[in-house]
Motif scaffolding. Structure first.
Motif, PDB file in Angstrom:
ATOM      1  N   LEU A 397       0.974  -1.255  -0.051  1.00 33.49           N
ATOM      2  CA  LEU A 397       0.020  -0.042  -0.223  1.00 33.49           C
ATOM      3  C   LEU A 397       0.873   1.180   0.109  1.00 33.49           C
ATOM      4  CD1 LEU A 397      -2.576  -1.021   2.717  1.00 33.49           C
ATOM      5  CD2 LEU A 397      -3.203  -0.409   0.229  1.00 33.49           C
ATOM      6  N   ASP A 398       2.288   1.190  -0.249  1.00 36.68           N
ATOM      7  CA  ASP A 398       2.886   2.446  -0.421  1.00 36.68           C
ATOM      8  C   ASP A 398       2.575   3.288  -1.685  1.00 36.68           C
ATOM      9  OD1 ASP A 398       4.966   4.238  -0.317  1.00 36.68           O
ATOM     10  OD2 ASP A 398       6.846   2.700  -0.347  1.00 36.68           O
ATOM     11  N   PRO A 399       2.005   4.409  -1.164  1.00 35.31           N
ATOM     12  CA  PRO A 399       1.491   5.497  -2.073  1.00 35.31           C
ATOM     13  C   PRO A 399       2.697   5.804  -3.268  1.00 35.31           C
ATOM     14  CG  PRO A 399       1.670   6.582  -0.032  1.00 35.31           C
ATOM     15  CD  PRO A 399       2.159   5.082   0.218  1.00 35.31           C
ATOM     16  N   LEU A 400       4.150   5.572  -2.716  1.00 32.12           N
ATOM     17  CA  LEU A 400       5.029   6.098  -3.669  1.00 32.12           C
ATOM     18  C   LEU A 400       5.581   4.663  -4.561  1.00 32.12           C
ATOM     19  CD1 LEU A 400       7.602   7.928  -1.204  1.00 32.12           C
ATOM     20  CD2 LEU A 400       5.836   8.749  -2.741  1.00 32.12           C
ATOM     21  N   ASP A 401       5.030   3.556  -4.365  1.00 32.57           N
ATOM     22  CA  ASP A 401       5.229   2.575  -5.390  1.00 32.57           C
ATOM     23  C   ASP A 401       4.672   2.895  -6.642  1.00 32.57           C
ATOM     24  OD1 ASP A 401       4.896  -0.001  -6.899  1.00 32.57           O
ATOM     25  OD2 ASP A 401       4.372  -1.066  -5.151  1.00 32.57           O
ATOM     26  N   PRO A 402       5.264   2.844  -7.794  1.00 37.20           N
ATOM     27  CA  PRO A 402       4.810   3.280  -9.143  1.00 37.20           C
ATOM     28  C   PRO A 402       3.666   2.612  -9.706  1.00 37.20           C
ATOM     29  CG  PRO A 402       7.059   2.694  -9.177  1.00 37.20           C
ATOM     30  CD  PRO A 402       6.596   2.397  -7.582  1.00 37.20           C
ATOM     31  N   HIS A 403       3.285   1.294  -8.995  1.00 39.21           N
ATOM     32  CA  HIS A 403       2.323   0.536  -9.443  1.00 39.21           C
ATOM     33  C   HIS A 403       0.868   1.514  -9.084  1.00 39.21           C
ATOM     34  CE1 HIS A 403      -0.822  -2.498  -9.994  1.00 39.21           C
ATOM     35  NE2 HIS A 403      -1.260  -2.081  -8.961  1.00 39.21           N
ATOM     36  N   TRP A 404       0.855   2.317  -8.161  1.00 33.62           N
ATOM     37  CA  TRP A 404      -0.276   3.090  -7.753  1.00 33.62           C
ATOM     38  C   TRP A 404      -0.347   4.387  -8.337  1.00 33.62           C
ATOM     39  CZ3 TRP A 404      -3.333  -0.362  -6.060  1.00 33.62           C
ATOM     40  CH2 TRP A 404      -2.877  -1.241  -5.166  1.00 33.62           C
ATOM     41  N   ALA A 405       0.776   4.863  -9.073  1.00 29.83           N
ATOM     42  CA  ALA A 405       0.657   6.185  -9.685  1.00 29.83           C
ATOM     43  C   ALA A 405      -0.517   6.429 -10.829  1.00 29.83           C
ATOM     44  CB  ALA A 405       2.038   6.277 -10.358  1.00 29.83           C
ATOM     45  N   THR A 406      -0.930   5.304 -11.532  1.00 31.15           N
ATOM     46  CA  THR A 406      -2.039   5.380 -12.151  1.00 31.15           C
ATOM     47  C   THR A 406      -3.470   4.403 -11.943  1.00 31.15           C
ATOM     48  OG1 THR A 406      -1.075   3.656 -13.595  1.00 31.15           O
ATOM     49  CG2 THR A 406      -0.463   6.005 -14.264  1.00 31.15           C
ATOM     50  N   GLY A 407      -3.225   4.371 -10.585  1.00 29.77           N
ATOM     51  CA  GLY A 407      -4.350   3.559 -10.224  1.00 29.77           C
ATOM     52  C   GLY A 407      -4.319   2.181 -10.222  1.00 29.77           C
ATOM     53  N   GLY A 408      -3.099   1.627 -10.572  1.00 34.10           N
ATOM     54  CA  GLY A 408      -2.833  -0.024 -10.552  1.00 34.10           C
ATOM     55  C   GLY A 408      -2.551  -0.426 -11.962  1.00 34.10           C
ATOM     56  N   ASP A 409      -1.978   0.612 -12.978  1.00 29.30           N
ATOM     57  CA  ASP A 409      -1.441  -0.145 -14.055  1.00 29.30           C
ATOM     58  C   ASP A 409       0.032   0.289 -14.474  1.00 29.30           C
ATOM     59  OD1 ASP A 409      -0.995  -0.826 -16.675  1.00 29.30           O
ATOM     60  OD2 ASP A 409      -2.946  -0.315 -17.579  1.00 29.30           O
ATOM     61  N   ASP A 410       0.836  -0.395 -14.097  1.00 27.91           N
ATOM     62  CA  ASP A 410       2.328  -0.123 -13.980  1.00 27.91           C
ATOM     63  C   ASP A 410       2.537   0.159 -15.564  1.00 27.91           C
ATOM     64  OD1 ASP A 410       2.618  -0.870 -11.436  1.00 27.91           O
ATOM     65  OD2 ASP A 410       3.171  -2.985 -11.895  1.00 27.91           O
ATOM     66  N   ARG A 411       2.131  -0.227 -16.480  1.00 29.43           N
ATOM     67  CA  ARG A 411       2.472   0.192 -17.777  1.00 29.43           C
ATOM     68  C   ARG A 411       2.266   1.675 -18.317  1.00 29.43           C
ATOM     69  NH1 ARG A 411      -1.094  -4.208 -20.602  1.00 29.43           N
ATOM     70  NH2 ARG A 411      -2.411  -3.122 -19.200  1.00 29.43           N
ATOM     71  N   LEU A 412       1.402   2.307 -17.528  1.00 26.32           N
ATOM     72  CA  LEU A 412       1.051   3.541 -17.862  1.00 26.32           C
ATOM     73  C   LEU A 412       1.549   4.715 -16.755  1.00 26.32           C
ATOM     74  CD1 LEU A 412      -2.792   3.234 -18.931  1.00 26.32           C
ATOM     75  CD2 LEU A 412      -0.676   3.385 -20.360  1.00 26.32           C
ATOM     76  N   ALA A 413       2.348   4.173 -15.806  1.00 29.92           N
ATOM     77  CA  ALA A 413       2.697   5.026 -14.968  1.00 29.92           C
ATOM     78  C   ALA A 413       3.608   5.973 -15.209  1.00 29.92           C
ATOM     79  CB  ALA A 413       3.640   4.324 -13.627  1.00 29.92           C
ATOM     80  N   GLY A 414       4.548   5.802 -16.188  1.00 29.93           N
ATOM     81  CA  GLY A 414       5.745   6.592 -16.599  1.00 29.93           C
ATOM     82  C   GLY A 414       4.846   7.848 -17.556  1.00 29.93           C
ATOM     83  N   VAL A 415       3.901   7.229 -18.191  1.00 30.02           N
ATOM     84  CA  VAL A 415       3.301   7.940 -19.512  1.00 30.02           C
ATOM     85  C   VAL A 415       2.263   9.152 -18.610  1.00 30.02           C
ATOM     86  CG1 VAL A 415       1.645   8.010 -21.059  1.00 30.02           C
ATOM     87  CG2 VAL A 415       3.297   6.254 -21.068  1.00 30.02           C
ATOM     88  N   THR A 416       1.554   8.523 -17.653  1.00 34.12           N
ATOM     89  CA  THR A 416       0.709   9.530 -16.689  1.00 34.12           C
ATOM     90  C   THR A 416       1.732  10.550 -16.000  1.00 34.12           C
ATOM     91  OG1 THR A 416      -0.896   7.766 -16.575  1.00 34.12           O
ATOM     92  CG2 THR A 416      -0.982   9.465 -14.883  1.00 34.12           C
ATOM     93  N   ASP A 417       2.618  10.314 -15.380  1.00 34.86           N
ATOM     94  CA  ASP A 417       3.428  11.145 -14.627  1.00 34.86           C
ATOM     95  C   ASP A 417       3.937  12.082 -15.753  1.00 34.86           C
ATOM     96  OD1 ASP A 417       4.835  11.849 -12.243  1.00 34.86           O
ATOM     97  OD2 ASP A 417       6.715  11.579 -13.650  1.00 34.86           O
ATOM     98  N   GLY A 418       4.457  11.900 -16.741  1.00 32.77           N
ATOM     99  CA  GLY A 418       5.163  12.817 -17.774  1.00 32.77           C
ATOM    100  C   GLY A 418       3.816  13.768 -18.471  1.00 32.77           C
ATOM    101  N   LEU A 419       2.674  12.994 -18.531  1.00 29.37           N
ATOM    102  CA  LEU A 419       1.587  14.269 -19.179  1.00 29.37           C
ATOM    103  C   LEU A 419       1.282  14.983 -18.024  1.00 29.37           C
ATOM    104  CD1 LEU A 419      -0.555  11.562 -21.158  1.00 29.37           C
ATOM    105  CD2 LEU A 419       1.012  13.208 -22.033  1.00 29.37           C
ATOM    106  N   VAL A 420       1.058  14.676 -16.958  1.00 23.18           N
ATOM    107  CA  VAL A 420       0.868  15.472 -15.629  1.00 23.18           C
ATOM    108  C   VAL A 420       1.768  16.604 -15.361  1.00 23.18           C
ATOM    109  CG1 VAL A 420       0.106  15.828 -13.123  1.00 23.18           C
ATOM    110  CG2 VAL A 420      -0.860  13.775 -14.420  1.00 23.18           C
TER     111      VAL A 420
END
Length: 466
Positions: A397-420
């Motif tokens: 449940l670590d909020p800094l885990d990349p898995h949670w950056a896009t609500g549970g889809d690791d593949r989109l974490a970097g893309v979402t972070d970059g767009l935001v």
């Protein structure tokens, strides 16, 4: 301190001692992919994900976890026929939905995830062994387990054979020696798809549900393993039948039986047949997956969870308090790596995987950390942050885990972070040229998309709110 687990078979809390030092083997009954999963279906996956995590991180144990997929079954055949699609396509579509649900909730893939249809030769060999040992018999292409031939039948659930109902998978078939005899192999029936059958010495047919798990457990874990798990509703007849046929085949089978409680809706077990389900795909559209995981993990695994929107909202608010501290502490003292696990957390987790007490330790540590933040005590803040992240890492449940950056889809974490970040850079540029209307429009648009932006002395910080 050693880990203690409630063994359903012994009806007692027992010290957990693996067969092999430093290694643990677990078999968890996976889903019968007759439809998309609801919260009750995935709870077992979450519970044993946490147990696996605690064995690994709390005890340095290497865990082999097998979670099967039942992709051939009466219900699958019926549902596929009802919808006019091939049974294997129906099963695979729902297998993908199950995988999607597990991934969304941060459940790590098991070591092995065998499909029943991929292990028919193992099942045929298993049946042959039971027949040879006098514990099974064939009748017109069907093969049944002879419950009267095995004195230990009923031991897991402490029932007497004569007090049991007839086996649900074959009813009162008059060809059976005893109404309680259950099907190991089912002969192909007129009207069933030709692809839903395999050639065997007893004729063409398909495996019985209980047989599948015993054969796959042996294939991947051997004749003896540490923990067999699943939902409480599987104790009988599924797990009782598994244990009987595996012991009858000469296996020691599971040394510990661990069962999780139900998720209920309106006071009844969540069930597709009752029509009272909360599908994972639907729930994660209105609540963040990390908050849903918190909601399902925080109660004790043997307790019943009554699913309500109010309880889900309360759990979400509790998780956001933890999350807020982690982000504010990181801004203050940097991205502190997970530190030592507090003794109280360890004690709680070792006491039959006591997540309620463990989560209480998380919140106590967060409160101390918030006080330290307010007092400007960076050393105490850093220590609290490290402890909180260590505990959250165990619970996944670590909020800094990349898995949670896009609500549970690791593949989109970097893309979402970059767009935001790109949007925030445009907002900052608008503010720099004093175009506050444009800056506010960017922020409003992000808010509408579920991205909450907070301006801090170190720059803008963002997080997903749903």
């Amino acid at each position: 301190m050693s880990l203690r687990l409630y063994d359903t078979a012994a009806r007692a809390v027992r010290d957990f001692t693996p067969l092999r030092a430093g290694q643990a083997s677990m078999y968890v009954c996976g889903l019968t992919v007759q439809g998309p999963p609801h919260l009750g279906h995935v709870r077992a996956g979450l519970v044993f994900d946490v147990l696996r995590s605690w064995l690994e991180q709390g005890h340095g144990t290497e865990v082999t976890l097998v979670r099967n997929i039942t992709d051939i079954d009466d219900k699958i055949l019926a549902k596929a026929a009802e919808h006019g699609v091939p049974w294997w396509a129906w099963a695979y579509d729902n297998e993908l939905a199950s995988t999607r649900a597990y991934e969304a909730l941060g459940v790590r893939p098991p070591t092995y995830e065998p499909r029943a249809t991929g292990h028919v030769p193992d099942m045929v060999e298993f049946i042959a062994r039971l027949i040879e040992r006098g514990h099974a018999y064939a009748v017109d292409g069907d093969v049944y387990f002879d419950v009267r031939s095995f004195p230990g039948y009923g031991a897991l659930t402490r029932q007497k054979t004569e007090e049991m109902e007839p086996a649900a998978d074959s009813g009162t078939d008059e060809r059976k020696r005893d109404p309680r005899d259950f099907a190991l192999w089912k002969a192909h029936k007129p009207g069933e798809p030709g692809t839903a059958g395999w050639a065997t010495p007893w004729g063409r047919g398909r495996p019985g549900w209980h047989l599948e798990c015993s054969a796959m457990a042996e294939r991947y874990l051997g004749p003896d393993f540490d923990v067999h798990g699943g939902g409480l509703d599987l104790r009988f007849p599924h797990h009782e039948n598994e244990q009987a046929q595996s012991h009858a085949a000469g296996h020691g089978f599971a040394r510990y039986w661990v069962h999780n409680g139900w998720v209920t809706l309106g006071g009844e077990k969540m069930s597709k047949s009752l029509g009272n389900t909360a599908l994972v795909d639907e729930v994660v559209r209105r609540v963040r997956p990390v908050e849903l995981r918190y909601y399902l993990v925080a109660p004790h695994y043997r307790s019943t969870i009554e699913f309500t929107d109010a309880a889900l909202a309360e759990a979400g608010a509790a998780y956001r308090r933890i999350e807020s501290f982690v982000h504010r502490a990181v801004e203050r003292v940097g991205s502190e790596e997970p530190g030592e696990l507090p003794a109280a957390f360890r004690e709680a987790m070792d006491d039959d995987l006591g997540t309620p007490a463990a989560v209480a330790v998380v919140h106590d540590t967060v409160r101390h950390g918030n006080t330290a933040l307010a007092d400007g005590d960076d050393a105490t803040t850093a220590a609290a942050l490290g402890a909180v992240r260590a505990m959250l890492r165990v619970l996944c449940l670590d909020p800094l885990d990349p898995h949670w950056a896009t609500g549970g889809d690791d593949r989109l974490a970097g893309v979402t972070d970059g767009l935001v970040r790109l949007a925030l850079e445009q907002r900052q540029a608008a503010r720099a040229r004093k175009d506050y209307a444009a800056a506010d429009a960017v922020r409003d648009r992000l808010t509408a998309l579920g991205v909450q932006v907070e301006d801090t002395p170190q720059g803008p910080r963002w997080e997903l709110t749903r």
